[in-house]
Design an enzyme around this catalytic site. Sequence first.
Site, mmCIF file in Angstrom:
data_model
loop_
_atom_site.group_PDB
_atom_site.id
_atom_site.type_symbol
_atom_site.label_atom_id
_atom_site.label_comp_id
_atom_site.label_asym_id
_atom_site.label_seq_id
_atom_site.Cartn_x
_atom_site.Cartn_y
_atom_site.Cartn_z
ATOM 1 N N PRO A 109 0.829 -1.204 0.000
ATOM 2 C CA PRO A 109 0.000 0.000 0.000
ATOM 3 C C PRO A 109 0.862 1.252 0.000
ATOM 4 C CG PRO A 109 0.012 -0.986 2.177
ATOM 5 C CD PRO A 109 0.773 -1.914 1.283
ATOM 6 N N GLU A 110 0.441 2.238 -0.775
ATOM 7 C CA GLU A 110 1.124 3.522 -0.762
ATOM 8 C C GLU A 110 0.233 4.519 -0.035
ATOM 9 O OE1 GLU A 110 2.802 4.714 -4.487
ATOM 10 O OE2 GLU A 110 3.355 2.682 -5.039
#
Length: 283
Positions: free
Chosen positions: A2-3
């Site tokens: 996840p960013e």
Amino acid sequence: MPELPEVETVRRGLAPVMEGARIVQADVNRPNLRWPFPENMSRRLTGARIEQLRRRSKYILADLDTGESLLIHLGMSGRMLISGAKLGTFTHNHPAPEKHDHVVFHMDNGARITFNDPRRFGAMDLLDTSTADAHKLLSTIGPEPLGNGFNEAYLIDALQGKASPIKSALLDQRIVAGLGNIYVCETLYRARITPLRKAGQISKQRVATLVPIIRQVLSEAIDAGGSSLKDFRQADGDLGYFQHSFDVYGRESERCRTAGCGSLIKRVVQSGRSSFYCPNCQR
Ligand code: ZN
């Protein structure tokens, strides 16, 4: 992985059921994730009210009325599942426990939040809220790309004299917080800068254009996550990550989307990560 936009999407999904609510019970089902859990974690969380749920880079921080903050990192595969709370127009029943449900928060509003993480690269820690910024995971992180501390003058200064490629410089969390591979590739495409160019050799004018583009790319991704999130939650109460439509990321050998270009998107590996770019548009 996840960013920033995915973590922000998860935070926005959790906030309505966690902020202002009290943890009546915290089940900690194993001694560790990526690192050991903090000592007496369950006891320290039980009875605590969550005053605020905020994000710093890719970390979610739940500020408690006990003076501590719960730090949550989703790692590679961590998910936060909500059940039992009013989601839109109907209420979910609690699902049966699953194999990788490592931590479960039972809230006083009836919601249950389950941290499920098959690969266990996630992490949780408890820190003093007043000194949270000095925590070893947070102290070296650069400014938030959507915050005021990140601006043209800052980025020009931060990249000055850097011999590393711009791709690596923007992935460096000390320079800017929360940017990962996908959004750096997309940013450089929109800025028409090749990922191979040395950061310190890019003109100040071109560096300055990166700031609004980074903000735009992240905001669009957050908006997309937010709208997908609603449907996803109504389906099964799951908060996860979302597919976005990318211009270059994952599009090796496909046609560049810039009108009149016609070149094929290239992939190169830089510091072990794939960079996708248009060799014609990006110089
Ligand atoms: Zn092109």
